[in-house]
Scaffold this motif. Structure first.
Motif, PDB file in Angstrom:
ATOM      1  N   ILE A  36      44.052  47.989  38.184  1.00 41.79           N
ATOM      2  CA  ILE A  36      44.102  48.847  37.334  1.00 41.79           C
ATOM      3  C   ILE A  36      44.033  50.440  37.392  1.00 41.79           C
ATOM      4  O   ILE A  36      44.558  51.275  37.149  1.00 41.79           O
ATOM      5  CB  ILE A  36      42.781  48.543  36.358  1.00 41.79           C
ATOM      6  N   VAL A  37      43.055  50.678  38.635  1.00 43.06           N
ATOM      7  CA  VAL A  37      42.942  51.746  39.054  1.00 43.06           C
ATOM      8  C   VAL A  37      43.961  52.511  39.789  1.00 43.06           C
ATOM      9  O   VAL A  37      44.396  53.643  39.594  1.00 43.06           O
ATOM     10  CB  VAL A  37      41.837  51.744  40.385  1.00 43.06           C
ATOM     11  N   GLN A  38      44.827  51.487  40.332  1.00 44.82           N
ATOM     12  CA  GLN A  38      46.410  52.116  40.924  1.00 44.82           C
ATOM     13  C   GLN A  38      47.117  52.885  40.144  1.00 44.82           C
ATOM     14  O   GLN A  38      47.674  53.490  40.350  1.00 44.82           O
ATOM     15  CB  GLN A  38      47.021  51.007  41.664  1.00 44.82           C
ATOM     16  N   GLU A  39      47.015  52.128  38.717  1.00 44.30           N
ATOM     17  CA  GLU A  39      47.975  52.532  37.741  1.00 44.30           C
ATOM     18  C   GLU A  39      47.335  54.157  37.303  1.00 44.30           C
ATOM     19  O   GLU A  39      48.486  54.766  37.056  1.00 44.30           O
ATOM     20  CB  GLU A  39      47.891  51.762  36.438  1.00 44.30           C
ATOM     21  N   LEU A  40      46.165  54.067  37.647  1.00 42.12           N
ATOM     22  CA  LEU A  40      45.418  55.584  36.845  1.00 42.12           C
ATOM     23  C   LEU A  40      45.687  56.455  38.030  1.00 42.12           C
ATOM     24  O   LEU A  40      45.621  57.767  37.629  1.00 42.12           O
ATOM     25  CB  LEU A  40      43.979  55.363  36.429  1.00 42.12           C
ATOM     26  N   THR A  41      45.732  56.123  39.328  1.00 42.44           N
ATOM     27  CA  THR A  41      45.690  57.260  40.401  1.00 42.44           C
ATOM     28  C   THR A  41      47.221  57.631  41.001  1.00 42.44           C
ATOM     29  O   THR A  41      47.409  58.203  41.938  1.00 42.44           O
ATOM     30  CB  THR A  41      44.866  56.826  41.621  1.00 42.44           C
ATOM     31  N   GLN A  42      48.195  57.036  40.236  1.00 41.46           N
ATOM     32  CA  GLN A  42      49.587  56.891  40.640  1.00 41.46           C
ATOM     33  C   GLN A  42      50.158  58.482  40.772  1.00 41.46           C
ATOM     34  O   GLN A  42      49.839  59.118  39.785  1.00 41.46           O
ATOM     35  CB  GLN A  42      50.336  56.241  39.751  1.00 41.46           C
ATOM     36  N   GLN A 165      39.869  53.859  30.576  1.00 41.51           N
ATOM     37  CA  GLN A 165      39.321  55.397  29.975  1.00 41.51           C
ATOM     38  C   GLN A 165      38.293  55.758  30.622  1.00 41.51           C
ATOM     39  O   GLN A 165      38.342  57.033  31.333  1.00 41.51           O
ATOM     40  CB  GLN A 165      38.969  55.058  28.471  1.00 41.51           C
ATOM     41  N   VAL A 166      37.178  54.978  30.950  1.00 42.96           N
ATOM     42  CA  VAL A 166      36.097  55.139  31.619  1.00 42.96           C
ATOM     43  C   VAL A 166      36.246  55.739  33.268  1.00 42.96           C
ATOM     44  O   VAL A 166      35.899  56.708  33.485  1.00 42.96           O
ATOM     45  CB  VAL A 166      35.024  54.273  31.742  1.00 42.96           C
ATOM     46  N   ILE A 167      37.248  55.052  33.813  1.00 44.11           N
ATOM     47  CA  ILE A 167      37.687  55.333  35.236  1.00 44.11           C
ATOM     48  C   ILE A 167      38.586  56.624  35.247  1.00 44.11           C
ATOM     49  O   ILE A 167      38.160  57.434  36.042  1.00 44.11           O
ATOM     50  CB  ILE A 167      38.630  54.427  35.754  1.00 44.11           C
ATOM     51  N   THR A 168      39.259  56.895  34.286  1.00 46.49           N
ATOM     52  CA  THR A 168      39.910  58.025  34.107  1.00 46.49           C
ATOM     53  C   THR A 168      39.199  59.305  33.981  1.00 46.49           C
ATOM     54  O   THR A 168      39.153  60.538  34.513  1.00 46.49           O
ATOM     55  CB  THR A 168      40.900  58.355  32.993  1.00 46.49           C
ATOM     56  N   LYS A 181      47.726  64.692  35.358  1.00 45.09           N
ATOM     57  CA  LYS A 181      48.489  63.487  35.694  1.00 45.09           C
ATOM     58  C   LYS A 181      47.512  62.295  35.372  1.00 45.09           C
ATOM     59  O   LYS A 181      48.140  61.238  35.080  1.00 45.09           O
ATOM     60  CB  LYS A 181      48.599  63.623  37.092  1.00 45.09           C
ATOM     61  N   PHE A 182      46.324  62.376  35.619  1.00 46.25           N
ATOM     62  CA  PHE A 182      45.362  61.157  35.332  1.00 46.25           C
ATOM     63  C   PHE A 182      45.303  60.656  34.054  1.00 46.25           C
ATOM     64  O   PHE A 182      45.586  59.415  33.675  1.00 46.25           O
ATOM     65  CB  PHE A 182      44.015  61.533  35.643  1.00 46.25           C
ATOM     66  N   GLU A 183      45.487  61.843  33.221  1.00 44.29           N
ATOM     67  CA  GLU A 183      45.471  61.300  31.520  1.00 44.29           C
ATOM     68  C   GLU A 183      46.781  60.715  31.254  1.00 44.29           C
ATOM     69  O   GLU A 183      47.141  59.962  30.397  1.00 44.29           O
ATOM     70  CB  GLU A 183      45.055  62.422  30.866  1.00 44.29           C
ATOM     71  N   ALA A 184      48.040  61.319  31.667  1.00 46.17           N
ATOM     72  CA  ALA A 184      49.387  60.697  31.422  1.00 46.17           C
ATOM     73  C   ALA A 184      49.435  59.431  32.096  1.00 46.17           C
ATOM     74  O   ALA A 184      50.093  58.517  31.255  1.00 46.17           O
ATOM     75  CB  ALA A 184      50.434  61.756  32.241  1.00 46.17           C
ATOM     76  N   ASN A 185      48.895  59.146  33.112  1.00 49.63           N
ATOM     77  CA  ASN A 185      48.699  57.830  33.897  1.00 49.63           C
ATOM     78  C   ASN A 185      48.240  56.951  32.941  1.00 49.63           C
ATOM     79  O   ASN A 185      48.565  55.880  32.651  1.00 49.63           O
ATOM     80  CB  ASN A 185      48.191  57.823  35.115  1.00 49.63           C
TER      81      ASN A 185
END
Length: 319
Positions: A36-42, A165-168, A181-185
Motif C-alpha cells: 500500500i505504502v509503495q503506491e503512495l510514495t511512487q 488516506q491516513v498514511i498520505t 504527488k502524494f495526493e495524486a498517488n
C-alpha cells in the motif's frame, strides 16, 4: 545528509523540504502494508519492509538489524500492538510512528461482536472447545488476543483505502514539497482498489452461499466486504501442528456443517490439512494473508486482493 538536516533543525534554520525528501526513509512492518505504502510514495521515495517474506507478525523476534532500521527511519508504519506485539517497547518513545489501529478514520471490526453473527456460529456450536481445543492463555501468546480490534485491516479493501488516506496525510506532513504527488498517488490507488472490488465481487457472487472453514480468524474484513459464508475458524498458529483433539474437533465440525472447503495458509503442513479433511469430501484451498508470492511493484496490493478473491472462488466453486 541526515546529519546536516539535523544540524539545521537544531539551529532553528529552514532546510529545504526537497532535500529532506531525498533522505526520507519509510519503514512498514509487513509486506501487505508496504504494498500500500509503495503506491503512495511512487515517484517520491521508496519504502522498506521490516519482516522478511513469509515471517509471521504474531511470533517474530526482533533482530539487531531490525532495530537499526527502525531507529534510522523517518517514518515507521505498523498496524499496532494488537498484532506486532514485539514492537511495542521499541516504538513507544519513538517519534514519527504511525499506528494504524489508533486511527479513528479507519473502520475496524471488533472480535466477539458482529462478525460472529456474520460467520453464522457461536464458538461452541461445532462440538469443539474454545476454537478447537485451545484455551484463552494459548491465544495470548500467539501474538494477539481475539478480543477487541481485529488488526488484519489490510485484508479489507475499504480499510486499506482508509489507511492509505491516513498514511498520505502523514507523508504530506513530513514532506509537504511533494503534497501534490502524494495526493495524486492516493487518488490512483483508490480508483484501482474500487475497480478491483467490482471485479472481485463479480467473481465471488456465485459462491457467496457456500460454507467453508479457515484455521485462523484473520479474514473477516474481506469476508464481510464480499458477503462470504464463513462457518467457523480455528486459531491455530501457522507454525504449530494442531494436536489430536483439535484435529478431531475440526473433522466433526466439517461433517456437521457440510462445508465446501477448508482453507489453509502457506505455513501449514499439507499433511495436517489432508488429515483434517480426509473422508469428509471437503475441498482444500490456500489463503495467503501476507501475499508471499506477489512481487512488489505497481499494482501489487490490487493483485493481492485479486489473488485472495480467486483463492476463495476456485475452492468454493469446485464440486
Amino acid at each position: 545528509m541526515r546529519r546536516l538536516l539535523l544540524t539545521c533543525s537544531t539551529l532553528g534554520l529552514l532546510c529545504s523540504p526537497s532535500l529532506y525528501a531525498q533522505d526520507l526513509k519509510v519503514v512498514s512492518t509487513m509486506k501487505p502494508i508496504t504494498m500500500i505504502v509503495q503506491e503512495l510514495t511512487q515517484g517520491v521515495t521508496s519504502t522498506e519492509t521490516l519482516l522478511p517474506a513469509g515471517a509471521s507478525p504474531h511470533d517474530y523476534a526482533l533482530r539487531p538489524s531490525d532495530a537499526r532500521k527502525l531507529n534510522d527511519a523517518d517514518l515507521v508504519i505498523w498496524v499496532g500492538p494488537e498484532l506486532e506485539r514485539f514492537l511495542t517497547k521499541i516504538l513507544e518513545d519513538k517519534e514519527n510512528v504511525l499506528t494504524l489501529t489508533e486511527q479513528d478514520s479507519i473502520h475496524f471490526r471488533h472480535y466477539g461482536e458482529a462478525h460472529d453473527e456474520h460467520a453464522g456460529h457461536d464458538h461452541d456450536d461445532h462440538g469443539h472447545d474454545d476454537h478447537a481445543g485451545h484455551d484463552h492463555d494459548d491465544h495470548d501468546h500467539h501474538g494477539h488476543s481475539h478480543d477487541g480490534i481485529d488488526p488484519h485491516l489490510w485484508l479489507g479493501p475499504e480499510q486499506a483505502v482508509q489507511a492509505a488516506q491516513v498514511i498520505t496525510d502523514k507523508l504530506v506532513a513530513l514532506d509537504p514539497a511533494h503534497k501534490d504527488k502524494f495526493e495524486a498517488n492516493l487518488v490512483n490507488f483508490i480508483d484501482e482498489v474500487k475497480t478491483a472490488m467490482v471485479a472481485i465481487e463479480q467473481t465471488l457472487t456465485p459462491v457467496v452461499d457456500r460454507g467453508y472453514f479457515v484455521f485462523h480468524d484473520g479474514y473477516g474484513y474481506f469476508e464481510e466486504q464480499f458477503g462470504l459464508n464463513n462457518l467457523g475458524h480455528f486459531t491455530v498458529e501457522p507454525d504449530r501442528r494442531p494436536g489430536a483433539k483439535t484435529l478431531i474437533s475440526i473433522r466433526n465440525s466439517l461433517k456437521d456443517q457440510h462445508a465446501h472447503c477448508v482453507f489453509s495458509e502457506p505455513q501449514f503442513s499439507p499433511a495436517v490439512v489432508d488429515s483434517v479433511v480426509r473422508g469428509t469430501g471437503v475441498n482444500i484451498g490456500t489463503l495467503d494473508p501476507m501475499g508471499t508470492d506477489i512481487a512488489y511493484g505497481d499494482g501489487s496490493y490490487v493483485e493481492f486482493l485479486q489473488t485472495l478473491g480467486n483463492s476463495f472462488s476456485q475452492c468454493l466453486k469446485s464440486e
